[in-house]
Design an enzyme around this catalytic site. Structure first.
Site, mmCIF file in Angstrom:
data_model
loop_
_atom_site.group_PDB
_atom_site.id
_atom_site.type_symbol
_atom_site.label_atom_id
_atom_site.label_comp_id
_atom_site.label_asym_id
_atom_site.label_seq_id
_atom_site.Cartn_x
_atom_site.Cartn_y
_atom_site.Cartn_z
ATOM 1 N N ASN A 219 -0.803 4.248 10.805
ATOM 2 C CA ASN A 219 -1.645 4.509 11.990
ATOM 3 C C ASN A 219 -0.948 3.974 13.227
ATOM 4 O O ASN A 219 -0.018 3.169 13.126
ATOM 5 C CB ASN A 219 -3.002 3.784 11.829
ATOM 6 C CG ASN A 219 -2.822 2.289 11.599
ATOM 7 O OD1 ASN A 219 -2.558 1.855 10.477
ATOM 8 N ND2 ASN A 219 -2.935 1.511 12.657
ATOM 9 N N HIS B 204 -4.585 -3.116 -4.251
ATOM 10 C CA HIS B 204 -3.617 -4.219 -4.329
ATOM 11 C C HIS B 204 -3.668 -5.004 -5.626
ATOM 12 O O HIS B 204 -3.116 -6.085 -5.709
ATOM 13 C CB HIS B 204 -3.846 -5.204 -3.183
ATOM 14 C CG HIS B 204 -3.276 -4.760 -1.888
ATOM 15 N ND1 HIS B 204 -1.922 -4.748 -1.644
ATOM 16 C CD2 HIS B 204 -3.857 -4.307 -0.778
ATOM 17 C CE1 HIS B 204 -1.717 -4.305 -0.424
ATOM 18 N NE2 HIS B 204 -2.873 -4.018 0.133
ATOM 19 N N HIS C 170 -2.746 -11.614 -0.132
ATOM 20 C CA HIS C 170 -2.563 -11.822 1.311
ATOM 21 C C HIS C 170 -3.121 -13.160 1.766
ATOM 22 O O HIS C 170 -4.061 -13.682 1.177
ATOM 23 C CB HIS C 170 -3.296 -10.720 2.087
ATOM 24 C CG HIS C 170 -2.878 -9.336 1.744
ATOM 25 N ND1 HIS C 170 -3.322 -8.704 0.600
ATOM 26 C CD2 HIS C 170 -2.067 -8.469 2.381
ATOM 27 C CE1 HIS C 170 -2.785 -7.489 0.555
ATOM 28 N NE2 HIS C 170 -2.025 -7.316 1.619
ATOM 29 N N SER D 154 0.833 -1.208 0.000
ATOM 30 C CA SER D 154 0.000 0.000 0.000
ATOM 31 C C SER D 154 0.862 1.252 0.000
ATOM 32 O O SER D 154 1.796 1.359 0.789
ATOM 33 C CB SER D 154 -0.872 0.039 1.257
ATOM 34 O OG SER D 154 -1.642 -1.119 1.350
ATOM 35 N N ALA E 254 2.249 -1.601 4.414
ATOM 36 C CA ALA E 254 1.718 -0.595 5.331
ATOM 37 C C ALA E 254 1.544 -1.285 6.678
ATOM 38 O O ALA E 254 1.208 -2.475 6.725
ATOM 39 C CB ALA E 254 0.378 -0.076 4.832
ATOM 40 N N MET F 157 -0.427 -7.248 8.133
ATOM 41 C CA MET F 157 -1.124 -8.451 7.650
ATOM 42 C C MET F 157 -0.432 -9.091 6.448
ATOM 43 O O MET F 157 -1.067 -9.831 5.701
ATOM 44 C CB MET F 157 -2.556 -8.075 7.251
ATOM 45 C CG MET F 157 -3.357 -7.370 8.326
ATOM 46 S SD MET F 157 -5.004 -6.943 7.743
ATOM 47 C CE MET F 157 -5.547 -5.827 9.063
ATOM 48 N N SER F 158 0.842 -8.800 6.249
ATOM 49 C CA SER F 158 1.500 -9.341 5.041
ATOM 50 C C SER F 158 2.978 -9.605 5.296
ATOM 51 O O SER F 158 3.415 -9.722 6.437
ATOM 52 C CB SER F 158 1.353 -8.337 3.890
ATOM 53 O OG SER F 158 2.136 -7.177 4.142
ATOM 54 N N HIS G 129 -9.575 0.305 6.476
ATOM 55 C CA HIS G 129 -8.734 0.272 5.273
ATOM 56 C C HIS G 129 -8.624 1.652 4.617
ATOM 57 O O HIS G 129 -7.601 1.966 3.999
ATOM 58 C CB HIS G 129 -9.308 -0.759 4.293
ATOM 59 C CG HIS G 129 -8.398 -1.085 3.145
ATOM 60 N ND1 HIS G 129 -7.048 -1.371 3.302
ATOM 61 C CD2 HIS G 129 -8.627 -1.172 1.804
ATOM 62 C CE1 HIS G 129 -6.508 -1.606 2.115
ATOM 63 N NE2 HIS G 129 -7.440 -1.489 1.200
ATOM 64 N N TYR H 208 -5.050 -13.612 4.198
ATOM 65 C CA TYR H 208 -6.448 -13.499 4.617
ATOM 66 C C TYR H 208 -7.450 -13.570 3.463
ATOM 67 O O TYR H 208 -8.639 -13.711 3.678
ATOM 68 C CB TYR H 208 -6.677 -12.220 5.432
ATOM 69 C CG TYR H 208 -6.389 -10.920 4.701
ATOM 70 C CD1 TYR H 208 -7.197 -10.462 3.671
ATOM 71 C CD2 TYR H 208 -5.305 -10.142 5.068
ATOM 72 C CE1 TYR H 208 -6.925 -9.274 3.003
ATOM 73 C CE2 TYR H 208 -5.022 -8.944 4.410
ATOM 74 C CZ TYR H 208 -5.836 -8.522 3.380
ATOM 75 O OH TYR H 208 -5.562 -7.369 2.725
ATOM 76 N N GLU H 209 -6.952 -13.508 2.229
ATOM 77 C CA GLU H 209 -7.907 -13.526 1.112
ATOM 78 C C GLU H 209 -8.540 -14.904 0.919
ATOM 79 O O GLU H 209 -9.750 -15.006 0.723
ATOM 80 C CB GLU H 209 -7.219 -13.034 -0.163
ATOM 81 C CG GLU H 209 -6.812 -11.572 -0.010
ATOM 82 C CD GLU H 209 -6.161 -10.999 -1.242
ATOM 83 O OE1 GLU H 209 -6.759 -11.083 -2.321
ATOM 84 O OE2 GLU H 209 -5.046 -10.462 -1.120
HETATM 85 N N1 HPA Z 1 -2.794 -3.508 11.907
HETATM 86 C C1 HPA Z 1 -2.612 -4.454 10.958
HETATM 87 N N2 HPA Z 1 -2.306 -4.172 9.704
HETATM 88 C C2 HPA Z 1 -2.179 -2.875 9.367
HETATM 89 C C3 HPA Z 1 -2.351 -1.850 10.301
HETATM 90 C C4 HPA Z 1 -2.681 -2.181 11.651
HETATM 91 O O1 HPA Z 1 -2.841 -1.328 12.537
HETATM 92 N N3 HPA Z 1 -2.161 -0.687 9.635
HETATM 93 C C5 HPA Z 1 -1.878 -1.008 8.337
HETATM 94 N N4 HPA Z 1 -1.889 -2.325 8.180
#
Ligand code: HPA
Length: 264
Positions: free
Chosen positions: A227, A56, A78, A25, A108, A203-204, A239, A80-81
């Site tokens: 974040n 993505h 990913h 991202s 990200a 998550m990746s 997201h 999770y997909e």
């Molecule tokens: N948690 C998990 N994955 C993320 C986050 C998060 O806070 N920010 C961007 N990807």
């Protein structure tokens, strides 16, 4: 060599890239900096996985970055997909078959440190595989017992540090913890992650690092911080925030990578 790798080899012609990147991202714009560009959607490459995550959509872009031949995977699939930790195996195997030696992964991530606010860039120096999943489950050869004590290449990490110093861009460093997603963490999970020694969550990337080490590639990885982890700031995570914030750190990381590869 797979059909996809053959197709890419033909497209490369005389270009012999040693370095490939996975653009997460916020980094997708880096493909615009490529000259002599050729573009393939994942859907054109036999066996490549298809992602439906907005921001993505997968493509392979080959060309020159600051004069140096490079292959970019823009977008990734990913765990999770579909619940497949080995989702990126075919693309990474294709890179290895094409002679790629170094893989630079970006993502990200959420920050667990007050001193690493959104907009920061973090060099990943190690990871914690909190998902418990592994892309090598089911692999039959003894190579499945891949060592992970030097998963992140020291030389590449130094080159990233040097590139960021040259550009006067602050580069944080830390441990990335892989949560499966796709839901975000709870505040309790974020406190746990901090206690366990993580600096960022995402998550990746971790399954790709494992696959890359399995395939004998040197790895460097970096996160753009979008974040603070859940509970560390007001409001709910989503997201949209990731997509909105990623380009801020993304611009810094793109500059570092351009410098790194251009020097190479
Ligand atoms: N948690 C998990 N994955 C993320 C986050 C998060 O806070 N920010 C961007 N990807």
């Amino acid at each position: 060599m797979s059909d996809a790798a053959l197709l890419l080899r033909e497209a490369l012609g005389d270009l012999k890239p040693r370095t490939a990147m996975v653009l997460g991202s916020g980094l997708g714009g880096l493909t615009e900096a490529l000259s002599d560009k050729q573009y393939f959607a994942f859907s054109e490459l036999p066996g490549f996985p298809l992602s439906a995550v907005s921001g993505h959509e997968g493509s392979v872009v080959i060309g020159r970055l600051a004069g140096t031949p490079v292959i970019m995977l823009s977008g990734r699939v990913h765990y999770y997909e579909q619940g497949d930790a080995a989702a990126m195996r075919v693309p990474l195997e294709a890179l290895a078959a094409l002679g790629i030696e170094e893989l630079l992964l970006t993502n990200a991530a959420g920050s667990l440190r007050e001193d690493m606010p959104p907009g920061s860039v973090m060099l990943i120096t190690d990871h914690i595989n909190y998902s418990g999943m592994n892309p090598l489950i089911g692999e039959k050869s003894d190579r499945r017992f891949t060592g992970m004590s030097q998963a992140y290449d020291a030389g590449l990490a130094d080159a990233m540090r040097q590139a960021s110093r040259d550009l006067d861009i602050q580069l944080a460093e830390g441990v990335y913890m892989w949560f499966s997603g796709p839901s975000f963490e709870t505040p309790a999970e974020i406190r746990m992650a901090r206690t366990l020694g993580a600096d960022a969550v995402g998550m990746s990337t971790v399954p790709e690092v494992i696959l890359a080490r399995f395939l004998g590639l040197k790895v460097a990885a970096a996160s753009v911080i979008t974040n603070f982890g859940a509970g560390m700031s007001q409001g709910e995570l989503g997201h949209e925030e990731t997509k909105e914030m990623a380009p801020i750190g993304g611009r810094k990381l793109a500059a570092i990578v351009k410098r790194l590869i251009g020097e190479g």
